[in-house]
Write an enzyme that holds these catalytic residues in place. Structure first.
Site, PDB file in Angstrom:
ATOM      1  N   CYS A   2     -59.730   0.424   6.576  1.00 11.72           N
ATOM      2  CA  CYS A   2     -58.841  -0.555   5.946  1.00 11.72           C
ATOM      3  C   CYS A   2     -58.846  -1.843   6.768  1.00 11.72           C
ATOM      4  O   CYS A   2     -59.392  -1.900   7.858  1.00 11.72           O
ATOM      5  CB  CYS A   2     -57.420  -0.010   5.909  1.00 11.72           C
ATOM      6  SG  CYS A   2     -57.288   1.603   5.150  1.00 11.72           S
ATOM      7  N   ARG A  27     -63.566  -4.280   4.040  1.00 12.14           N
ATOM      8  CA  ARG A  27     -63.253  -3.068   4.810  1.00 12.14           C
ATOM      9  C   ARG A  27     -62.595  -2.014   3.937  1.00 12.14           C
ATOM     10  O   ARG A  27     -62.411  -0.865   4.346  1.00 12.14           O
ATOM     11  CB  ARG A  27     -62.331  -3.410   5.984  1.00 12.14           C
ATOM     12  CG  ARG A  27     -62.878  -4.447   6.950  1.00 12.14           C
ATOM     13  CD  ARG A  27     -61.847  -4.804   8.004  1.00 12.14           C
ATOM     14  NE  ARG A  27     -61.471  -3.647   8.779  1.00 12.14           N
ATOM     15  CZ  ARG A  27     -62.138  -3.222   9.859  1.00 12.14           C
ATOM     16  NH1 ARG A  27     -63.185  -3.880  10.279  1.00 12.14           N
ATOM     17  NH2 ARG A  27     -61.765  -2.156  10.511  1.00 12.14           N
ATOM     18  N   TRP A  75     -58.663   1.322   2.078  1.00 12.95           N
ATOM     19  CA  TRP A  75     -59.693   2.261   1.620  1.00 12.95           C
ATOM     20  C   TRP A  75     -59.013   3.611   1.674  1.00 12.95           C
ATOM     21  O   TRP A  75     -58.685   4.111   2.760  1.00 12.95           O
ATOM     22  CB  TRP A  75     -60.920   2.219   2.537  1.00 12.95           C
ATOM     23  CG  TRP A  75     -62.050   3.074   2.070  1.00 12.95           C
ATOM     24  CD1 TRP A  75     -62.804   2.898   0.932  1.00 12.95           C
ATOM     25  CD2 TRP A  75     -62.562   4.254   2.683  1.00 12.95           C
ATOM     26  NE1 TRP A  75     -63.755   3.882   0.832  1.00 12.95           N
ATOM     27  CE2 TRP A  75     -63.630   4.727   1.890  1.00 12.95           C
ATOM     28  CE3 TRP A  75     -62.229   4.936   3.846  1.00 12.95           C
ATOM     29  CZ2 TRP A  75     -64.359   5.865   2.220  1.00 12.95           C
ATOM     30  CZ3 TRP A  75     -62.972   6.065   4.180  1.00 12.95           C
ATOM     31  CH2 TRP A  75     -64.017   6.533   3.370  1.00 12.95           C
ATOM     32  N   ASN A  99     -54.588   1.196   9.806  1.00 17.98           N
ATOM     33  CA  ASN A  99     -55.987   1.541   9.554  1.00 17.98           C
ATOM     34  C   ASN A  99     -56.284   2.760  10.410  1.00 17.98           C
ATOM     35  O   ASN A  99     -56.163   2.706  11.628  1.00 17.98           O
ATOM     36  CB  ASN A  99     -56.920   0.376   9.939  1.00 17.98           C
ATOM     37  CG  ASN A  99     -58.389   0.798   9.866  1.00 17.98           C
ATOM     38  OD1 ASN A  99     -58.736   1.671   9.077  1.00 17.98           O
ATOM     39  ND2 ASN A  99     -59.228   0.208  10.700  1.00 17.98           N
ATOM     40  N   GLY A 100     -56.649   3.863   9.770  1.00 16.45           N
ATOM     41  CA  GLY A 100     -56.977   5.079  10.526  1.00 16.45           C
ATOM     42  C   GLY A 100     -56.485   6.309   9.787  1.00 16.45           C
ATOM     43  O   GLY A 100     -56.099   6.241   8.621  1.00 16.45           O
ATOM     44  N   GLU A 477     -84.546   3.911   3.564  1.00 16.30           N
ATOM     45  CA  GLU A 477     -83.648   2.745   3.550  1.00 16.30           C
ATOM     46  C   GLU A 477     -83.648   2.110   2.165  1.00 16.30           C
ATOM     47  O   GLU A 477     -82.600   1.740   1.635  1.00 16.30           O
ATOM     48  CB  GLU A 477     -84.068   1.750   4.627  1.00 16.30           C
ATOM     49  CG  GLU A 477     -83.247   0.485   4.696  1.00 16.30           C
ATOM     50  CD  GLU A 477     -81.743   0.734   4.862  1.00 16.30           C
ATOM     51  OE1 GLU A 477     -81.351   1.853   5.237  1.00 16.30           O
ATOM     52  OE2 GLU A 477     -80.974  -0.195   4.585  1.00 16.30           O
ATOM     53  N   LYS A 481     -80.291   1.698  -0.235  1.00 10.70           N
ATOM     54  CA  LYS A 481     -79.866   0.384  -0.764  1.00 10.70           C
ATOM     55  C   LYS A 481     -79.637   0.459  -2.260  1.00 10.70           C
ATOM     56  O   LYS A 481     -78.651  -0.015  -2.796  1.00 10.70           O
ATOM     57  CB  LYS A 481     -80.933  -0.687  -0.476  1.00 10.70           C
ATOM     58  CG  LYS A 481     -80.945  -1.290   0.896  1.00 10.70           C
ATOM     59  CD  LYS A 481     -79.716  -2.022   1.313  1.00 10.70           C
ATOM     60  CE  LYS A 481     -78.708  -1.314   2.114  1.00 10.70           C
ATOM     61  NZ  LYS A 481     -78.818  -0.517   3.231  1.00 10.70           N
ATOM     62  N   GLU A 484     -76.485   2.795  -3.169  1.00 15.26           N
ATOM     63  CA  GLU A 484     -75.123   2.385  -2.772  1.00 15.26           C
ATOM     64  C   GLU A 484     -74.633   1.155  -3.526  1.00 15.26           C
ATOM     65  O   GLU A 484     -73.432   0.975  -3.679  1.00 15.26           O
ATOM     66  CB  GLU A 484     -75.011   2.173  -1.274  1.00 15.26           C
ATOM     67  CG  GLU A 484     -75.797   1.029  -0.695  1.00 15.26           C
ATOM     68  CD  GLU A 484     -75.541   0.878   0.811  1.00 15.26           C
ATOM     69  OE1 GLU A 484     -74.425   1.134   1.272  1.00 15.26           O
ATOM     70  OE2 GLU A 484     -76.472   0.489   1.519  1.00 15.26           O
ATOM     71  N   HIS A 500     -95.332  19.802  -2.684  1.00 12.86           N
ATOM     72  CA  HIS A 500     -94.667  21.069  -2.294  1.00 12.86           C
ATOM     73  C   HIS A 500     -93.395  21.295  -3.088  1.00 12.86           C
ATOM     74  O   HIS A 500     -92.515  22.037  -2.659  1.00 12.86           O
ATOM     75  CB  HIS A 500     -94.395  21.056  -0.791  1.00 12.86           C
ATOM     76  CG  HIS A 500     -95.642  20.968   0.020  1.00 12.86           C
ATOM     77  ND1 HIS A 500     -96.539  22.007   0.152  1.00 12.86           N
ATOM     78  CD2 HIS A 500     -96.182  19.926   0.697  1.00 12.86           C
ATOM     79  CE1 HIS A 500     -97.554  21.638   0.892  1.00 12.86           C
ATOM     80  NE2 HIS A 500     -97.379  20.373   1.247  1.00 12.86           N
ATOM     81  N   LYS A 597     -67.088  -1.161   4.528  1.00 12.39           N
ATOM     82  CA  LYS A 597     -68.126  -1.691   5.404  1.00 12.39           C
ATOM     83  C   LYS A 597     -68.335  -0.853   6.647  1.00 12.39           C
ATOM     84  O   LYS A 597     -69.449  -0.625   7.065  1.00 12.39           O
ATOM     85  CB  LYS A 597     -67.780  -3.128   5.830  1.00 12.39           C
ATOM     86  CG  LYS A 597     -68.846  -3.772   6.706  1.00 12.39           C
ATOM     87  CD  LYS A 597     -70.189  -3.803   6.023  1.00 12.39           C
ATOM     88  CE  LYS A 597     -71.298  -4.343   6.901  1.00 12.39           C
ATOM     89  NZ  LYS A 597     -72.628  -4.170   6.268  1.00 12.39           N
TER      90      LYS A 597
END
Ligand code: AGP
Length: 602
Positions: A2, A27, A75, A99-100, A477, A481, A484, A500, A597
């Site tokens: 957050c 965030r 968040w 935040n936490g 990567e 990208k 997400e 395989h 983020k």
């Protein structure tokens, strides 16, 4: 995670808090709220959803007027996104933002309910407000100290007491928090961009440190109540670095900032054909028997490239671990292993926990971090700062590029200090690294093609990304990208592995992105391209100039570059393709759903 902000000074602060939250929204953006000392009470206005919803609500109900307040963008962890679960939360005379994660919140809630406290939300934060209020007998510091001694978990709190107008109290453990000063005003924020408009002078708060802010100044205390003198830092970023600068999205801006970020990360560390890593001293890497790289997400992908480059140049075995796995596995860490932690934010909970575990085991920890003074930067034994500047878009782009650069530098230095390369070979590698920003710049010519290809593939439901060696890591990567930010499923696969099992998924028009930058593996991957083509796939090849992939449907050829550093170029079309896919699908590229983020919770 957050975003937390607080202000006390001479300005009417509602708009300032909202403005600061807009810089912190990356965030977390499930809900937002502010609490302001109005005439003679603390007024709270909060709303579920994006910050614009809070702005609308403030227009409806009228913004509280006052010169001291706190704000939060969420968040969600405990409790779904809702008005009720939005911060700030209150308990009696205490209002706070957090935040936490409070891990023992259930036990605390039970104990407080037994003492008659009633809770309205599902959050752990509301419990913290009530706990502080429970201990508040007129001394805010004492109440805070009592409460945090009983809280297990992570927090960055911004706290106001209804009978202490003009004062803000802040305390942190494992979640980032800075305090900042300007003339006649004090601030707290989760990170620097939120207050850059007003000041560049800030204090980094340490673990369990309590800050008391008034318009006249900031005092810091340890958890035991001792006064602490702290150095005032000066932010090297300016406001524009944290704004879009004319680009449509932060992600596009940050893709195009990569040459500058690489230049800033590389050039000051290469001179006279040698790598010089400040603060590590001569012989830092001498005799390192093994390396362990630990990170999450994109940073872990950079670590995989680092593994390959270190093993190739220095002949030293490297293991790469996902931090959330490493911290709970039987990790068999050898004391002599050099542990390298990679993190853009320097606050990722799993990565920070892995760092602490390695240190508790007695290992030397070297961190490659982008945010100055972040928790990982401060707790590592040594730090190599990457110089990407603030990365606002949730999808990591320039941070990945500079993480690769940090890996290249470390690999060259490991080889150099263990006499694996001649000085001429090292000088040649340094020349190639100094040429990297320009090669990345030349790769931007593929932008239009990536935009066209996104329209070709925009209705795809799932894509394959394939490659071998470094191309396999680049494909991971690229796949992340796409997933997400566009919410389109994709899977990266070692090209040699397709036969395989998963080649069974290839059917008419299955999109396959094939990466072919490694000369000695090119023919093999080109054969894999033919195999999937033979089964109806539509192939986009991202490849070196001389790759023979005529069977591919679309080809993006990269500028000439050493195989070793090719991931730095291959990632550019992968980033742009994902960007345009998300754009075409009308999504919020910079703030994808469910993400934040920096994940400062487990
Ligand atoms: C990548 O685009 C994401 N932002 C995510 O995977 C990120 O790389 C990961 O969460 C690690 O973050 P850090 O580098 O700040 O530790």
């Amino acid at each position: 995670m957050c975003g937390v902000i607080g202000y006390t000074g001479h300005r009417d602060c509602a708009e300032l808090l909202i403005d600061g939250l807009s810089s912190l929204e990356y965030r977390g953006y499930d809900s937002a709220g502010i609490a302001v000392f109005a005439e003679n009470e603390v007024e709270i206005v909060k709303a579920c959803g994006r910050l614009d919803n809070l702005r609308e609500k403030l227009l409806e109900v009228g913004a509280p007027s006052g010169c001291c307040g706190i704000g939060h963008t969420r968040w969600a962890t405990h409790g779904c996104p809702s008005d009720l679960n939005s911060h700030p939360h209150s308990g009696g005379r205490v209002t706070l933002v957090h935040n936490g994660i409070i891990e023992n919140y259930a036990k605390l809630r039970k104990a407080l309910e037994a003492k008659g406290r009633v809770f309205l939300s599902e959050t752990d934060t509301e419990i913290a407000a009530n706990l502080i209020d429970y201990y508040y007998q007129g001394d805010p510091l004492e109440a805070l100290r009592e409460a945090i001694s009983r809280i297990r978990g992570s927090y960055a709190f911004g706290v106001i007491f209804s009978d202490r107008p003009g004062e803000i109290y802040a305390v942190r453990r494992d979640s980032p928090l800075i305090a900042a000063r300007a003339n006649g005003e004090s601030f707290i924020a989760s990170d620097i961009p939120a207050i850059l408009k007003y000041t560049k002078s800030y204090y980094l708060m340490d673990e369990n440190e309590i800050a008391v802010l008034t318009k006249d100044g900031i005092s810091f205390f340890t958890q035991d109540g001792d006064l602490v003198e702290k150095p005032l830092m000066e932010a090297s970023w300016d406001v524009s670095a944290a704004e879009k600068g004319g680009y449509s999205h932060f992600m596009l801006k940050e893709i195009y900032e990569q040459p500058r970020a690489l230049r800033d990360t590389l050039s000051s560390r290469i001179s006279d054909g040698k790598v010089v890593l400040e603060g590590l001293g001569e012989g830092y890497f001498k005799g390192v028997p093994r390396v362990r790289i630990v990170a999450c997400g994109t940073a872990m992908h950079a670590g995989l490239v680092g593994k390959h480059v270190i093993e190739h140049l220095a002949g030293i075995p490297v293991t790469v671990d996902i931090a959330s796995e490493f911290r709970y596995a039987d990790y068999l860490l050898d004391k002599e292993e050099l542990v390298i932690i990679i993190s853009q934010s320097g606050e990722t909970a799993d990565t920070l926990a892995a760092l602490r575990l390695a240190k508790s085991h007695g290992n030397r920890v070297l961190a490659a971090v982008n945010v100055v003074g972040s928790s990982i930067a401060r707790e590592a034994d040594h730090v190599i700062y990457t110089h990407a500047g603030p990365e606002i878009s949730v999808a990591s782009t320039k941070a990945y590029s500079v993480q690769l650069a940090a890996m290249y530098l470390i690999a060259v230095q490991l080889a150099s200090e263990n006499d694996k390369l001649s000085s001429n070979e090292i000088a040649e590698l340094c020349t190639q690294l100094l040429a990297l920003p320009k090669a990345v710049e030349e790769t931007f010519t593929c932008q239009k093609e990536c935009q066209r290809l996104a329209s070709v593939y925009q209705n795809a439901h799932s894509l394959f990304y394939i490659g071998r060696g470094l191309d396999n890591f680049a494909s991971m990567e690229g796949s992340l990208k796409l997933k997400e930010i566009s919410y389109v499923h994709s899977e990266s696969y070692a090209a040699g592995e397709l036969k395989h099992g998963t080649i069974s998924l290839i059917e008419e028009n299955t999109p396959v992105v094939a990466i072919l930058t490694q000369k000695k593996l090119m023919e093999k991957t080109a054969s894999n391209v033919k195999e999937v083509k033979a089964r109806g796939a539509r192939v986009l090849a991202i490849c070196r100039q001389d790759a023979e992939v005529d069977s591919a449907d679309d080809i993006i050829r990269l500028p000439e570059i050493s195989d070793l550093f090719a991931p730095s170029l291959a990632v550019i079309p992968l980033q742009l393709f994902a960007f345009y896919m998300a754009l075409l699908r009308g999504l919020d590229v910079d703030k994808p759903r469910n993400l934040a983020k920096s994940v400062t919770v487990e």
